[in-house]
Design a protein around this motif. Sequence first.
Motif, PDB file in Angstrom:
ATOM      1  N   GLU A  17       0.811  -1.219   0.000  1.00  0.00           N
ATOM      2  CA  GLU A  17       0.000   0.000   0.000  1.00  0.00           C
ATOM      3  C   GLU A  17       0.846   1.272   0.000  1.00  0.00           C
ATOM      4  O   GLU A  17       0.336   2.364   0.241  1.00  0.00           O
ATOM      5  N   GLY A  18       2.153   1.137  -0.264  1.00  0.00           N
ATOM      6  CA  GLY A  18       2.994   2.303  -0.496  1.00  0.00           C
ATOM      7  C   GLY A  18       3.856   2.756   0.657  1.00  0.00           C
ATOM      8  O   GLY A  18       4.602   3.739   0.531  1.00  0.00           O
ATOM      9  N   ALA A  19       3.793   2.084   1.804  1.00  0.00           N
ATOM     10  CA  ALA A  19       4.583   2.507   2.965  1.00  0.00           C
ATOM     11  C   ALA A  19       6.041   2.081   2.843  1.00  0.00           C
ATOM     12  O   ALA A  19       6.364   1.078   2.202  1.00  0.00           O
ATOM     13  N   LYS A  20       6.907   2.869   3.478  1.00  0.00           N
ATOM     14  CA  LYS A  20       8.287   2.456   3.707  1.00  0.00           C
ATOM     15  C   LYS A  20       8.301   1.749   5.053  1.00  0.00           C
ATOM     16  O   LYS A  20       8.109   2.375   6.102  1.00  0.00           O
ATOM     17  N   VAL A  21       8.506   0.444   5.014  1.00  0.00           N
ATOM     18  CA  VAL A  21       8.273  -0.403   6.176  1.00  0.00           C
ATOM     19  C   VAL A  21       9.565  -0.675   6.942  1.00  0.00           C
ATOM     20  O   VAL A  21      10.605  -0.998   6.355  1.00  0.00           O
ATOM     21  N   ILE A  22       9.468  -0.553   8.252  1.00  0.00           N
ATOM     22  CA  ILE A  22      10.552  -0.925   9.168  1.00  0.00           C
ATOM     23  C   ILE A  22       9.991  -2.006  10.083  1.00  0.00           C
ATOM     24  O   ILE A  22       8.901  -1.838  10.650  1.00  0.00           O
ATOM     25  N   ILE A  23      10.711  -3.108  10.247  1.00  0.00           N
ATOM     26  CA  ILE A  23      10.269  -4.149  11.161  1.00  0.00           C
ATOM     27  C   ILE A  23      11.335  -4.407  12.217  1.00  0.00           C
ATOM     28  O   ILE A  23      12.515  -4.097  12.018  1.00  0.00           O
ATOM     29  N   THR A  24      10.900  -4.953  13.328  1.00  0.00           N
ATOM     30  CA  THR A  24      11.836  -5.395  14.357  1.00  0.00           C
ATOM     31  C   THR A  24      11.523  -6.834  14.750  1.00  0.00           C
ATOM     32  O   THR A  24      10.414  -7.331  14.547  1.00  0.00           O
ATOM     33  N   GLY A  25      12.515  -7.467  15.315  1.00  0.00           N
ATOM     34  CA  GLY A  25      12.385  -8.802  15.878  1.00  0.00           C
ATOM     35  C   GLY A  25      13.624  -9.070  16.704  1.00  0.00           C
ATOM     36  O   GLY A  25      14.615  -8.342  16.594  1.00  0.00           O
ATOM     37  N   ARG A  26      13.591 -10.089  17.507  1.00  0.00           N
ATOM     38  CA  ARG A  26      14.714 -10.322  18.422  1.00  0.00           C
ATOM     39  C   ARG A  26      15.912 -10.992  17.759  1.00  0.00           C
ATOM     40  O   ARG A  26      17.036 -10.815  18.208  1.00  0.00           O
ATOM     41  N   ARG A  27      15.681 -11.754  16.684  1.00  0.00           N
ATOM     42  CA  ARG A  27      16.777 -12.498  16.057  1.00  0.00           C
ATOM     43  C   ARG A  27      17.094 -11.915  14.682  1.00  0.00           C
ATOM     44  O   ARG A  27      16.228 -11.864  13.809  1.00  0.00           O
ATOM     45  N   LYS A  28      18.348 -11.519  14.492  1.00  0.00           N
ATOM     46  CA  LYS A  28      18.747 -10.828  13.262  1.00  0.00           C
ATOM     47  C   LYS A  28      18.505 -11.677  12.025  1.00  0.00           C
ATOM     48  O   LYS A  28      18.026 -11.171  10.995  1.00  0.00           O
ATOM     49  N   GLU A  29      18.840 -12.944  12.079  1.00  0.00           N
ATOM     50  CA  GLU A  29      18.678 -13.806  10.905  1.00  0.00           C
ATOM     51  C   GLU A  29      17.221 -13.869  10.476  1.00  0.00           C
ATOM     52  O   GLU A  29      16.905 -13.786   9.277  1.00  0.00           O
ATOM     53  N   GLY A  45      14.993  -3.779   8.414  1.00  0.00           N
ATOM     54  CA  GLY A  45      14.702  -4.416   9.695  1.00  0.00           C
ATOM     55  C   GLY A  45      15.829  -4.237  10.684  1.00  0.00           C
ATOM     56  O   GLY A  45      16.989  -4.067  10.307  1.00  0.00           O
ATOM     57  N   PHE A  46      15.468  -4.272  11.956  1.00  0.00           N
ATOM     58  CA  PHE A  46      16.436  -4.164  13.044  1.00  0.00           C
ATOM     59  C   PHE A  46      16.196  -5.280  14.049  1.00  0.00           C
ATOM     60  O   PHE A  46      15.040  -5.574  14.405  1.00  0.00           O
ATOM     61  N   ALA A  47      17.286  -5.907  14.491  1.00  0.00           N
ATOM     62  CA  ALA A  47      17.196  -6.842  15.604  1.00  0.00           C
ATOM     63  C   ALA A  47      17.070  -6.025  16.878  1.00  0.00           C
ATOM     64  O   ALA A  47      17.982  -5.278  17.242  1.00  0.00           O
ATOM     65  N   SER A  48      15.925  -6.119  17.539  1.00  0.00           N
ATOM     66  CA  SER A  48      15.657  -5.282  18.702  1.00  0.00           C
ATOM     67  C   SER A  48      14.671  -6.001  19.610  1.00  0.00           C
ATOM     68  O   SER A  48      13.628  -6.469  19.159  1.00  0.00           O
ATOM     69  N   ASP A  49      14.997  -6.085  20.888  1.00  0.00           N
ATOM     70  CA  ASP A  49      14.143  -6.711  21.892  1.00  0.00           C
ATOM     71  C   ASP A  49      13.230  -5.639  22.470  1.00  0.00           C
ATOM     72  O   ASP A  49      13.690  -4.697  23.121  1.00  0.00           O
ATOM     73  N   THR A  50      11.938  -5.785  22.247  1.00  0.00           N
ATOM     74  CA  THR A  50      10.996  -4.746  22.652  1.00  0.00           C
ATOM     75  C   THR A  50      10.879  -4.587  24.162  1.00  0.00           C
ATOM     76  O   THR A  50      10.322  -3.596  24.644  1.00  0.00           O
ATOM     77  N   SER A  51      11.416  -5.520  24.929  1.00  0.00           N
ATOM     78  CA  SER A  51      11.368  -5.407  26.385  1.00  0.00           C
ATOM     79  C   SER A  51      12.632  -4.766  26.962  1.00  0.00           C
ATOM     80  O   SER A  51      12.724  -4.566  28.179  1.00  0.00           O
ATOM     81  N   ASN A  52      13.593  -4.434  26.097  1.00  0.00           N
ATOM     82  CA  ASN A  52      14.893  -3.911  26.530  1.00  0.00           C
ATOM     83  C   ASN A  52      14.971  -2.422  26.211  1.00  0.00           C
ATOM     84  O   ASN A  52      14.977  -2.031  25.042  1.00  0.00           O
ATOM     85  N   LEU A  53      15.043  -1.576  27.241  1.00  0.00           N
ATOM     86  CA  LEU A  53      15.003  -0.131  27.019  1.00  0.00           C
ATOM     87  C   LEU A  53      16.215   0.381  26.253  1.00  0.00           C
ATOM     88  O   LEU A  53      16.103   1.356  25.485  1.00  0.00           O
ATOM     89  N   GLU A  54      17.376  -0.243  26.407  1.00  0.00           N
ATOM     90  CA  GLU A  54      18.537   0.169  25.620  1.00  0.00           C
ATOM     91  C   GLU A  54      18.304  -0.106  24.140  1.00  0.00           C
ATOM     92  O   GLU A  54      18.656   0.719  23.281  1.00  0.00           O
ATOM     93  N   HIS A  55      17.721  -1.251  23.839  1.00  0.00           N
ATOM     94  CA  HIS A  55      17.393  -1.577  22.450  1.00  0.00           C
ATOM     95  C   HIS A  55      16.381  -0.577  21.888  1.00  0.00           C
ATOM     96  O   HIS A  55      16.488  -0.145  20.740  1.00  0.00           O
ATOM     97  N   ILE A  56      15.393  -0.228  22.707  1.00  0.00           N
ATOM     98  CA  ILE A  56      14.366   0.722  22.270  1.00  0.00           C
ATOM     99  C   ILE A  56      14.997   2.078  21.946  1.00  0.00           C
ATOM    100  O   ILE A  56      14.724   2.677  20.897  1.00  0.00           O
ATOM    101  N   ASP A  57      15.837   2.575  22.833  1.00  0.00           N
ATOM    102  CA  ASP A  57      16.509   3.856  22.590  1.00  0.00           C
ATOM    103  C   ASP A  57      17.311   3.820  21.291  1.00  0.00           C
ATOM    104  O   ASP A  57      17.265   4.762  20.486  1.00  0.00           O
ATOM    105  N   HIS A  58      18.069   2.741  21.096  1.00  0.00           N
ATOM    106  CA  HIS A  58      18.905   2.613  19.907  1.00  0.00           C
ATOM    107  C   HIS A  58      18.054   2.539  18.646  1.00  0.00           C
ATOM    108  O   HIS A  58      18.392   3.146  17.603  1.00  0.00           O
ATOM    109  N   LEU A  59      16.930   1.829  18.716  1.00  0.00           N
ATOM    110  CA  LEU A  59      16.046   1.687  17.570  1.00  0.00           C
ATOM    111  C   LEU A  59      15.558   3.050  17.081  1.00  0.00           C
ATOM    112  O   LEU A  59      15.655   3.363  15.886  1.00  0.00           O
ATOM    113  N   TYR A  60      15.058   3.870  17.993  1.00  0.00           N
ATOM    114  CA  TYR A  60      14.481   5.150  17.560  1.00  0.00           C
ATOM    115  C   TYR A  60      15.552   6.169  17.174  1.00  0.00           C
ATOM    116  O   TYR A  60      15.288   7.044  16.335  1.00  0.00           O
TER     117      TYR A  60
END
Length: 248
Positions: free
Chosen positions: A28-40, A55-70
């Motif tokens: 539908e035309g979006a530039k999509v970013i996804i996350t998940g815990r395992r890079k592969e 895509g980014f390997a990022s654990d949604t329960s980890n605040l350091e990962h969240i900061d780095h993601l954004y």
Amino acid sequence: MKLQEKIALITGGNSGIGLATAKLFQKEGAKVIITGRRKEVVDNAVKEIGGEAIGFASDTSNLEHIDHLYAQIKELYGRIDVLYLNAGIAKFEPMEIVTEERFDELSNTNFKGLFFNAQKALPLMEHGASIIITTSAAAQIGSPNMSVYGATKAAARNLARTLSGDLLRKGIRVNGISPGPIDTPIMHKVGIPEEALDEVKEGFAAENPMKRIGTADEIAKAALFLASDDSSYIAGVDLAVDGGLTQL
């Protein structure tokens, strides 16, 4: 092309509901970013989505990962138009055997992670943006062995409502999607023995008013509706996509 040139972040976008939604958003035309815990797994999902997906390997329960993601998203795109907080885990156990470790695992992923993802994404979101949160029919039904899971999803549902109240003044809509039983890979991770899985699915179907369980694509279509201008006058809802399970 309902999401033309929109920047859409889908947490837990590497499989199941998240992956189906990422594919539809990209179509539908979006530039999509996804996350998940395992890079592969994330990398494979990005290839499957195609287009300009990243895509980014990022654990949604980890605040350091969240900061780095954004921080990375800010550097790459400078904004987020659609935030789909879909990452979550499900573990079904009798309350007698639930450990503190299991309680914290579910709470940190299914509730704390949602809140802090929304908080960290907010500076990148402008008037007209949309936040969607995956809740669950388990938030409304007292199902056996789902005490902690159901409570975390009830918290997610309330978060969609309260954040909507907070953010409407900024022109940002927040809504929830409440799936019923959906045939996704998470069904293999909830604690049901593999040999009993088909029987459990048949049981879910028999209890459903539509006499079947849902598909990830059906949830993705609901997410597209809430992400797009088609739902421009909708805020704070928890859209039940459950075959009528919680409504009939």
